[in-house]
Motif scaffolding. Structure first.
Motif, short mmCIF file in Angstrom:
data_model
loop_
_atom_site.label_atom_id
_atom_site.label_comp_id
_atom_site.label_asym_id
_atom_site.label_seq_id
_atom_site.Cartn_x
_atom_site.Cartn_y
_atom_site.Cartn_z
N THR A 137 0.85 -1.20 -0.05
CA THR A 137 0.18 -0.02 -0.14
C THR A 137 0.89 1.04 -0.07
O THR A 137 1.92 1.35 0.65
CB THR A 137 -1.10 0.09 1.30
OG1 THR A 137 -1.80 -1.26 1.23
CG2 THR A 137 -1.92 1.25 1.22
N GLU A 139 0.60 5.35 0.52
CA GLU A 139 -0.40 6.36 0.93
C GLU A 139 -0.21 7.75 0.23
O GLU A 139 0.94 8.27 0.21
CB GLU A 139 -0.01 6.66 2.42
CG GLU A 139 -0.82 7.67 3.05
CD GLU A 139 -0.52 8.20 4.77
OE1 GLU A 139 -1.46 7.77 5.57
OE2 GLU A 139 0.40 8.77 4.77
N GLY A 230 -7.82 6.94 3.08
CA GLY A 230 -6.86 6.99 4.08
C GLY A 230 -7.20 7.79 5.18
O GLY A 230 -8.22 8.18 5.29
N LYS A 234 -6.30 11.55 2.88
CA LYS A 234 -5.20 10.92 2.30
C LYS A 234 -5.84 9.58 1.49
O LYS A 234 -6.95 9.01 2.04
CB LYS A 234 -4.10 10.49 2.80
CG LYS A 234 -3.16 11.71 3.32
CD LYS A 234 -2.06 11.48 4.16
CE LYS A 234 -1.41 12.54 4.56
NZ LYS A 234 -0.05 12.45 5.15
N ASN A 236 -5.19 5.49 0.20
CA ASN A 236 -4.34 4.49 0.30
C ASN A 236 -4.28 3.83 -1.46
O ASN A 236 -5.60 3.07 -1.51
CB ASN A 236 -4.67 3.49 1.28
CG ASN A 236 -4.15 4.05 2.62
OD1 ASN A 236 -3.27 4.91 2.56
ND2 ASN A 236 -5.02 3.56 3.55
#
Length: 394
Positions: A137, A139, A230, A234, A236
Motif C-alpha cells: 500500500t 499512502e 486513508g 489521504k 491508500n
C-alpha cells in the motif's frame, strides 16, 4: 557503510566472520499470542541479509545451518537473531531466502516507480508505504484518485517496465551537492556512512537503503488493485508487483473454479447467481422466522477465502452454515457460521468430531480438520441443534 546486500542485491550466498554473539530476546506473535524467544544477536563482519528499513521488511536466511529469525539495524551494524550461539571469530557461510528477498525487491522497486509517476503525472506525493505479506500500500497525499487516473497510471507504469529501463545505485557523501536534487523523506537519526541513491533512469532518483531490481523489466508487471480511503484526507493505493500478480491470478482462478462448481454457472454469472441465492434465502426466512435454517456443503477444492465468500452471501443471523473443503475422510478445512450463540455452543463439538484445530469469534468458527471421516455426524448434530432450537422457540 553499505552492507554487501546493498552493494549486490543479487548475491545469494556469502562467506564472512562472526564479530560478536550476545544473549538477546525476540518478541514475536504466534497464532495471535505474544511470545518472547530467548536467543542471541550476532554481528557479522558484513552481511547479505538486509536489516529492515526504508519500509522494507528484513531478510530471512541461514548462518551455516542456523536459521536467522530477524535482522535489525543498529547504527552501522546489522544484528542477526538466532537461537543457537556462534563463536566469535569463526568463519561462516551465509545464505539468503532468495524467494522472500526477490519478492521484496520487486515490491520495493515497484513502489519507487509508482510513487515517481503518481507525482509526475498528477502531483500526488507519497507520504508513506507498507510492504505487506500479500499486497502493498502506498499512502498518497490526495483525498481521492479517479478511476480514469488509476487506469492511466497503470498503463504508463507497465509501459516503463516494458521499456527495459535500468535501475542503478549510487553512493554519495552527505555533503555532495547532488544529494539536494534527489527525492527523500529524510535520513534516520542514527544514519552512518554514505548516502545511497536508487536511480531509475530518466524517471526517479531517491534516497533509499533497501534492495532493488537492476532493471524495471525484472518487475514483470504491476497491477493496481484499487484505492481505499486513508487517514486525514489521504488515499491508500493498493498494488501487486511481479510474482505476486501471478500468484494472485492463480488464486483468483482457483476461487473462480470453486464458485463455478458450487453455483453451477459460468464466471460471468456469479454475481447474478449469488444475488438469486440471497433472495431465495430471504424468502425462506420469511416463512421460517423462528427456525434456524441449516446449510451444508463440501468441495474437494477451495480455501478459507472461498468458504468465507459463500458464508458472506448467506444471512448467517438466522442460518447455520457448515462448509468444508477437502477429500472424503482426508484432512481439510472447515467453517461454521451462524447465530453467535449456536456457533459458540457447537464449534467445540465440531472441532472434536473433525479432530481439528481452530477458533471462533463473532459468529464464525473455523480451522483445520485432520479427518473428514465423521463429517456426516457433524451434519446430523447441527441439524438436531437447529430442530431443538426451533421447538424451544415455539
Amino acid at each position: 557503510m553499505a552492507f554487501q546486500c546493498q552493494r549486490d542485491c543479487y548475491m545469494k550466498e556469502f562467506v564472512t566472520c562472526v564479530v560478536s554473539c550476545c544473549p538477546a530476546e525476540l518478541k514475536q506473535e504466534v497464532n495471535g499470542k505474544k511470545e518472547t524467544l530467548k536467543g542471541f544477536n550476532v554481528k557479522l563482519q558484513d552481511t547479505i541479509l538486509f536489516p529492515e528499513g526504508g519500509g522494507q521488511p528484513d531478510d530471512h536466511g541461514l548462518i551455516g545451518d542456523i536459521p536467522v529469525l530477524r535482522v535489525t539495524r543498529q547504527g552501522p551494524e546489522a544484528l542477526h537473531f538466532v537461537v543457537t550461539p556462534l563463536e566469535e571469530g569463526q568463519e561462516v557461510h551465509v545464505k539468503v531466502d532468495w524467494e522472500r528477498r526477490f519478492d521484496h525487491m520487486q515490491q520495493h522497486s515497484g513502489q519507487h516507480l509508482i510513487t515517481a509517476l503518481a507525482d509526475t503525472m498528477f502531483g500526488y506525493k507519497t507520504t508513506s508505504w507498507d510492504l505487506g505479506r500479500q499486497r502493498s500500500t502506498i499512502e498518497l497525499d490526495t483525498p481521492c484518485v479517479k478511476p480514469t487516473q488509476l487506469q492511466e497510471l497503470e498503463e504508463i507504469i507497465n509501459e516503463k517496465i516494458r521499456g527495459h529501463i535500468p535501475v542503478t545505485v549510487q553512493l554519495l557523501s552527505i555533503d555532495d551537492p547532488a544529494v539536494e536534487k534527489v527525492r527523500s523523506r529524510g535520513l534516520p537519526e542514527d544514519h552512518a556512512g554514505p548516502i545511497r541513491i536508487i536511480d531509475i533512469e530518466g524517471i526517479d532518483a531517491n534516497m533509499c537503503c533497501g534492495t532493488h531490481v537492476s532493471n524495471l523489466s525484472q518487475l514483470q508487471v504491476i497491477k493496481l488493485l484499487g484505492t481505499e480511503k486513508g487517514k486525514k484526507n489521504k488515499t491508500n493505493l493498493i498494488f501487486l508487483a511481479g510474482n505476486r500478480v501471478l500468484k494472485y491470478a492463480e488464486k483468483s482462478y482457483s476461487t473462480e473454479r470453486s464458485m463455478v462448481s458450487l453455483l453451477k454457472t459460468g464466471a460471468d454469472e456469479h454475481v447474478e447467481a449469488v444475488d438469486k441465492l440471497q433472495k431465495s434465502v430471504k424468502l425462506l426466512q420469511k416463512f421460517f422466522q423462528k427456525e434456524i435454517m441449516f446449510f451444508s456443503s463440501n468441495r474437494k477444492e477451495g480455501d478459507n477465502e472461498f468458504m468465507n465468500i459463500i458464508a458472506n452471501e448467506i444471512n448467517t443471523e438466522e442460518t447455520l452454515v457448515f462448509l468444508t473443503v477437502g477429500e472424503e475422510k482426508g484432512p481439510g478445512l472447515f467453517l461454521l457460521a451462524g447465530p453467535s450463540g449456536a456457533v459458540t455452543q457447537m464449534g467445540p463439538q465440531v472441532l472434536e468430531l473433525l479432530q481439528g484445530k481452530g477458533a471462533g469469534k463473532n459468529g464464525r468458527f473455523q480451522g483445520k480438520a485432520n479427518s473428514m471421516a465423521r463429517r456426516a455426524e457433524v451434519e446430523a448434530l447441527l441439524k438436531e441443534h437447529c430442530k431443538h432450537h426451533t421447538s424451544q422457540e415455539e
